[in-house]
Design a protein around this motif. Structure first.
Motif, PDB file in Angstrom:
ATOM      1  N   SER A 146       0.826  -1.205   0.000  1.00  0.00           N
ATOM      2  CA  SER A 146       0.000   0.000   0.000  1.00  0.00           C
ATOM      3  C   SER A 146       0.860   1.253   0.000  1.00  0.00           C
ATOM      4  O   SER A 146       0.572   2.222  -0.715  1.00  0.00           O
ATOM      5  N   VAL A 150       0.949   4.227  -2.908  1.00  0.00           N
ATOM      6  CA  VAL A 150       0.747   5.639  -2.588  1.00  0.00           C
ATOM      7  C   VAL A 150       1.965   6.453  -2.986  1.00  0.00           C
ATOM      8  O   VAL A 150       1.852   7.557  -3.542  1.00  0.00           O
ATOM      9  N   SER A 161      -3.766  11.130   0.199  1.00  0.00           N
ATOM     10  CA  SER A 161      -3.296   9.809   0.613  1.00  0.00           C
ATOM     11  C   SER A 161      -4.135   9.258   1.757  1.00  0.00           C
ATOM     12  O   SER A 161      -4.116   8.053   2.027  1.00  0.00           O
ATOM     13  N   LEU A 162      -4.868  10.137   2.451  1.00  0.00           N
ATOM     14  CA  LEU A 162      -5.757   9.699   3.520  1.00  0.00           C
ATOM     15  C   LEU A 162      -7.163   9.408   3.021  1.00  0.00           C
ATOM     16  O   LEU A 162      -7.998   8.903   3.772  1.00  0.00           O
ATOM     17  N   PRO A 165      -6.884   5.780  -0.835  1.00  0.00           N
ATOM     18  CA  PRO A 165      -6.693   4.334  -0.588  1.00  0.00           C
ATOM     19  C   PRO A 165      -7.900   3.640   0.024  1.00  0.00           C
ATOM     20  O   PRO A 165      -8.115   2.440  -0.205  1.00  0.00           O
ATOM     21  N   THR A 228      -8.902   8.496  11.195  1.00  0.00           N
ATOM     22  CA  THR A 228      -7.738   8.046  10.436  1.00  0.00           C
ATOM     23  C   THR A 228      -6.460   8.313  11.220  1.00  0.00           C
ATOM     24  O   THR A 228      -6.222   9.402  11.727  1.00  0.00           O
ATOM     25  N   GLN A 230      -3.427   5.421  11.114  1.00  0.00           N
ATOM     26  CA  GLN A 230      -2.312   4.684  10.549  1.00  0.00           C
ATOM     27  C   GLN A 230      -1.863   5.275   9.216  1.00  0.00           C
ATOM     28  O   GLN A 230      -0.664   5.409   8.955  1.00  0.00           O
ATOM     29  N   GLY A 231      -2.834   5.646   8.374  1.00  0.00           N
ATOM     30  CA  GLY A 231      -2.476   6.244   7.093  1.00  0.00           C
ATOM     31  C   GLY A 231      -1.709   7.541   7.259  1.00  0.00           C
ATOM     32  O   GLY A 231      -0.757   7.818   6.534  1.00  0.00           O
ATOM     33  N   TYR A 235       1.954   8.100   5.693  1.00  0.00           N
ATOM     34  CA  TYR A 235       2.047   8.900   4.476  1.00  0.00           C
ATOM     35  C   TYR A 235       2.291  10.392   4.711  1.00  0.00           C
ATOM     36  O   TYR A 235       2.662  11.101   3.777  1.00  0.00           O
TER      37      TYR A 235
END
Length: 308
Positions: A146, A150, A161-162, A165, A228, A230-231, A235
């Motif tokens: 992933s 990205v 990017s948040l 995906p 959100t 982890q993203g 990123y």
């Protein structure tokens, strides 16, 4: 009309009360035990949140002397004044609001289009598409693939990017697809006889009849985007683009004396009340939004999950 509705509700309540009076002793005991169990379970879920809220208003001295607070002896707004006196929290809330609003809107458009197409029995390859989508619920590429995708799209340090995906959730799509399948085919056939195309049928017939499903899935997406974390860790390197959940992590790390970027978050005593105040601020928007979709939530989730 309102008087008749009130009378109808009163009759229903009286019939339920009479039914309970004429029930057996075992049924009454079961009802009482069930009610007590549910009340106790609700308190177990509610007490930690009350403790967080009370601690955020407590004074430093009370926090150090009392390990568990449900009602502070002295109320203080120092933690909230500190948090709201810096632009960091407003910037993070703004980032989270942008990601939540744009992400939820985009996800609903893509998910509803996909769900409507897969709900039509005459779609060629429908079974194969459904299998491929369900397959992603069981197996995924993982964190490293992933990140590579990205990165190859040039989305590092971009708020997109948040959003992109996770723009379509297989679980949410299945809920909407099953709800669409529950709408009678005769409505679509009648519209086609009147010359309506797929887009007109979708926007004028399917969507107005699917408000419970739309409200439910929108809430799922909004909570996911608002939380959100982890993203953003993977990123987003620019701290000015951190969502509020990552800022909360920084406050926890700094106040605990662990490694963190102290130039971003400069926590002052009482650190514990500051952490609790940030949790309240981060949770409040979803708590405010939920009552507006609550009446659709159960119906949309149950019908979309069971039908089909």
């Amino acid at each position: 009309m309102s008087q008749s509705n009130t009378n109808g509700k009163n009759k229903i309540r009286l019939s339920e009360l009479n039914k309970w009076r004429h029930s057996t002793t075992g049924e009454k005991v079961f009802d009482i035990v069930n009610i007590l169990f549910l009340v106790g379970f609700a308190l177990l879920c509610l007490i930690p949140f009350i403790n967080i809220l009370a601690t955020s208003f407590a004074t430093p001295g009370e926090i150090t002397t009392r390990s568990f607070i449900l009602w502070p002896r002295t109320f203080t707004l120092d933690a909230y004044r500190y948090i709201l006196s810096t632009p960091t929290i407003f910037r993070s809330i703004g980032v989270s609001l942008f990601v939540t609003v744009i992400g939820t809107s985009l996800s609903m458009v893509l998910t509803s289009f996909l769900a409507y197409g897969l709900s039509r029995k005459y779609l060629h390859g429908r079974r194969m598409f459904n299998f491929l989508i369900v397959f992603t619920m069981l197996f995924s590429g993982g964190m490293i693939p992933s990140f590579l995708v990205v990165n190859s799209l040039g989305l590092i340090d971009s708020l997109w990017s948040l959003i992109l995906p996770g723009a379509v959730s297989a679980y949410n799509m299945i809920i909407m697809r099953n709800f669409f399948q529950g709408i009678p085919d005769s409505l679509e056939e009648s519209a086609k006889m009147d010359g309506a195309g797929h887009f007109k049928i979708f926007f004028n017939i399917i969507l107005p009849l699917s408000l419970p499903s739309i409200a439910t899935v929108s809430l799922f997406y909004a909570v996911n985007y608002w939380n959100t974390y982890q993203g953003a860790i993977l990123y987003i390197n620019d701290h000015t683009k951190w969502p509020v959940q990552v800022l909360l992590r920084q406050i926890v790390l700094v106040s605990s004396g662990l490694n963190a970027d102290a130039t971003v978050v400069d926590v002052v005593p009482p650190a514990q009340s500051v952490k609790m105040a940030v949790i309240i601020i981060a949770t409040l928007p979803m708590l405010i939004a939920y009552p507006f979709v609550q009446k659709y939530f159960v119906k949309g989730a149950m019908v979309g999950s069971v039908k089909g």
